[in-house]
Enzyme design. Structure first.
Site, PDB file in Angstrom:
ATOM      1  N   THR B 153       0.867  -1.195   0.000  1.00 23.80           N
ATOM      2  CA  THR B 153       0.000   0.000   0.000  1.00 23.80           C
ATOM      3  C   THR B 153       0.902   1.244   0.000  1.00 23.80           C
ATOM      4  OG1 THR B 153      -0.252  -0.188   2.400  1.00 23.80           O
ATOM      5  CG2 THR B 153      -2.044  -1.036   1.037  1.00 23.80           C
ATOM      6  N   LYS B 179       4.174  -6.854   3.777  1.00 18.49           N
ATOM      7  CA  LYS B 179       3.904  -5.455   3.445  1.00 18.49           C
ATOM      8  C   LYS B 179       3.610  -4.721   4.752  1.00 18.49           C
ATOM      9  CE  LYS B 179       0.560  -3.356   3.201  1.00 18.49           C
ATOM     10  NZ  LYS B 179      -0.427  -2.549   4.025  1.00 18.49           N
ATOM     11  N   THR B 190      -0.796  -2.498  10.184  1.00 21.74           N
ATOM     12  CA  THR B 190      -1.314  -2.709   8.822  1.00 21.74           C
ATOM     13  C   THR B 190      -0.294  -3.519   8.088  1.00 21.74           C
ATOM     14  OG1 THR B 190      -2.193  -0.493   8.798  1.00 21.74           O
ATOM     15  CG2 THR B 190      -2.321  -1.701   6.752  1.00 21.74           C
ATOM     16  N   GLU B 277       7.068   4.803   7.333  1.00 20.29           N
ATOM     17  CA  GLU B 277       6.648   5.990   6.589  1.00 20.29           C
ATOM     18  C   GLU B 277       7.553   7.174   6.908  1.00 20.29           C
ATOM     19  OE1 GLU B 277       2.535   5.984   7.581  1.00 20.29           O
ATOM     20  OE2 GLU B 277       2.034   4.652   5.915  1.00 20.29           O
ATOM     21  N   ASN B 401       1.089  10.610   5.717  1.00 23.72           N
ATOM     22  CA  ASN B 401      -0.161  10.305   6.404  1.00 23.72           C
ATOM     23  C   ASN B 401      -1.196  11.404   6.291  1.00 23.72           C
ATOM     24  OD1 ASN B 401       0.007   7.623   7.591  1.00 23.72           O
ATOM     25  ND2 ASN B 401       1.898   8.456   8.437  1.00 23.72           N
ATOM     26  N   SER B 406      -5.874  10.835  -0.512  1.00 25.33           N
ATOM     27  CA  SER B 406      -6.273  11.922  -1.406  1.00 25.33           C
ATOM     28  C   SER B 406      -5.651  11.742  -2.778  1.00 25.33           C
ATOM     29  CB  SER B 406      -5.886  13.260  -0.818  1.00 25.33           C
ATOM     30  OG  SER B 406      -4.498  13.305  -0.598  1.00 25.33           O
TER      31      SER B 406
END
Lengths: 406, 406
Positions: B153, B179, B190, B277, B401, B406
């Site tokens: 993702t 992942k 996640t 991230e 994040n 979007s």
């Protein structure tokens, strides 16, 4: 700029409290970094301190002095926390108290020291001592705003508030100031607050009132979940108001004066979150109908601390899935997933554990676009509720904390 | 780019596992977002799932199917988590299992569904079902790398690893993919991971090995402290290798094969943190000489979760005061502050609870400039230790994040 903007502080003097400030060169910027509170003789003082096991030297010393006698001076420096320095830190704090005691003709145990700033750098004692005389010379009842500025570190604005009540024709006042923006979490943070009233209050009652006020204000805010080594809140009662002493909770004036103190504490706590490092939004997390007080607080804090939730607020993204996921991992005994409802202000986004049928992204977007947002989480499991104040997580939070010290 | 850069995956096929992928249009980007694992008949399967009470529909269904029969297919989509949707989510996951079961001629209970992506948006069932035939048509033992890509993702690179061992002349292999980048914390995040071996292993033993391997790998990583609704780790043993079945821990081959599985899990867990991230640094927090396992983990996680510590690492700022403050607020029974020592790699920064006399900022700076940093915290209170992997908190964490969705 804090969320909601700034307005000039209008702080009422408290008879019996004089304040002096000085620029001692402890802070890296050329501004006042030394603050001195002088308290009238009959003043009663209550204080609560950080729970961090690595508490700073001034915290250790202030606790000790407070247990020995009634303080007449508070000595506060910004720019250096005097923390993580072992015995050398204690000696440095002691030396400062001694020098002030000599200058004003009191015992060093009558001085409570406070520090805020960088952890682990030796306190520049000479600089601090060099500023003492100026602080003494400038003592005045009118310096609350100056003190509010002098205690700041990464704060972008000074924080202060006054409330007055009328007791049988006599005006009694509560004035408080605070500093703090990052590292804010329950059990306090790099947070200092000084609140004074001219009401005569017994020491035992003063301690009880401080605890009650702090529990629902400074202990219910969180910016980044970190807790500092230096936090302290001090409540002082000078007894200069011409009213009978307050020494029992049964006294009808008790709840009036407690309310005023609570209002000041809540205002200051909210001001700290509004000025949270990099904050662009003020977020109130209100958990309702929990099985216990613990559960209500745990859910509220888990949501308030979630970096994913906080970045979603920064982006004005109605990503309620992140709120849901945070609730789901809160450490509580039982969660009836199918009972949970979530509201953004008046917009229902989750009903009975799932996306509310009548919810539209537009509604969510509108709610998220506000600068102040109420997140209401209804667990439908009991009668307990808890409210926590926090802010969003922005680029500037990272920027401020990556650059602090340099 | 993950910390440490990327290199092409060289993943060994596992006899008995065929993988197909398809671009079903569930993800917003035009890439494979559907992955199908087909398992040989005698394959044993063990799995662990998220502890989040709001677990996603596919988690509920996969647990149920796994308890009923032995799976023959794993069906994984990225781009949509199918979480927070109540009964509609369960029905959607069921429908996908049914359609696949029809296409391949098995029962729907023999399909384990998995989803990862945005929470709270209805699963686009038609799109997913539309991709099933392509996934079936492309089934091949050689598609591990494609699967590693298709399950991504916000990951910036695919994650996979193979280990082989020689058992009396027969090569036995373990291959795994994973992942996950944000929302990573103990009890998984996640995060999806699929690990297979051709070793014949009994189901009971397989479950035990998975638990042991996960506890010291996927359950010891944290990026932002959030835990997802969809996490799962699956361990499959196809029994295709020509060696005697493994069904007892006393078997000398047990520790050999467990080590290989652990190595794969640890490699994948570390790869997830490297790809955290916005991560620019890989940070290993190692707590030693704690009074209990709980204390060791609690201190390690409190430091690893501190946004102030994480931004200091991003800024390469040897701000050990923030580490000290985090240790001090860890929720442990007793902390002997005067015993605590902290090392950055080999540089002692705190000794006996205070700044180490021989420490210089230059040393600290040098240690912080590394891309991979070992923080060693010695409590000198007991014999327990724990290691947690995390990464720094950067501008890009906020950016990713704030913009996801979007």
């Amino acid at each position: 700029m804090p969320v909601g903007g700034t307005s000039p502080l209008e702080l009422k003097a408290i008879s019996g409290v004089r304040i002096g400030t000085a620029s001692a060169g402890i802070s890296q910027t050329h501004r006042d970094d030394l603050t001195l509170f002088e308290l009238a003789e009959q003043t009663r003082v209550a204080a609560v301190f950080t729970n961090n096991k690595f508490c700073a030297a001034p915290v250790t010393l202030a606790k000790k002095h407070l247990s020995l006698t009634t303080p007449r001076y508070l000595l506060i420096n910004s720019g250096n926390a005097n923390a993580g320095l072992g015995d050398a830190g204690i000696q440095a704090a002691q030396l400062c108290c001694n020098e002030l005691a000599k200058a004003v003709g009191f015992k060093e145990t009558q001085v409570l020291p406070f520090s805020t700033g960088v952890i682990g750098e030796p306190l520049p004692v000479e600089k601090l001592v060099g500023g003492l005389q100026t602080a003494v010379d400038t003592l005045s009842e009118k310096n609350w705003s100056k003190a509010a500025q002098a205690i700041m570190t990464t704060d972008t604005c000074e924080k202060g508030c006054s409330r007055s009540i009328n007791l049988e024709g006599v005006e009694v006042t509560v004035t408080g100031i605070a500093k703090g923006s990052g590292m804010i979490k329950p059990d306090m943070a790099t947070m200092l607050s000084y609140i004074a009233t001219d009401m005569p209050i017994s020491k035992a009652l003063l301690e009880q009132m401080l605890k009650e006020a702090v529990d629902l204000s400074f202990n219910r805010i969180t910016v980044d979940g970190d807790t500092s080594t230096n936090d302290a809140v001090v409540l002082m009662a000078t007894a200069m108001a011409d009213v009978a002493p307050l020494d029992a909770t049964a006294d009808p004036r008790y709840s009036l004066i407690l309310s005023a103190i609570q209002e000041v504490c809540y205002f200051l706590a909210e001001a700290i979150v509004r000025d949270g490092e990099g904050a662009t939004k003020l977020i109130k997390i209100q958990v309702e109908q929990a099985q216990s007080q613990h559960d209500a607080k745990e859910v509220a804090y888990t949501v308030a601390h979630s970096p994913l939730v906080k970045t979603a607020f920064f982006a004005s993204d109605p990503n309620w899935g992140r709120i849901l996921a945070a609730i789901g991992r809160a450490d509580i005994e039982r969660l009836d997933v199918e009972n949970v409802s979530i509201y953004l202000a008046d917009t229902c986004i989750v009903k009975n554990g799932q996306r509310y049928a009548g919810y539209t992204e537009e509604q969510g977007q509108q709610a998220m676009n506000q600068e102040e947002i109420l997140v209401r989480i209804c667990l439908a499991q009991g009668d307990y509720s808890a409210t926590v104040l926090t802010c969003d997580l922005s680029y500037d939070y990272v920027k401020i904390n990556a650059e602090y010290r340099s």
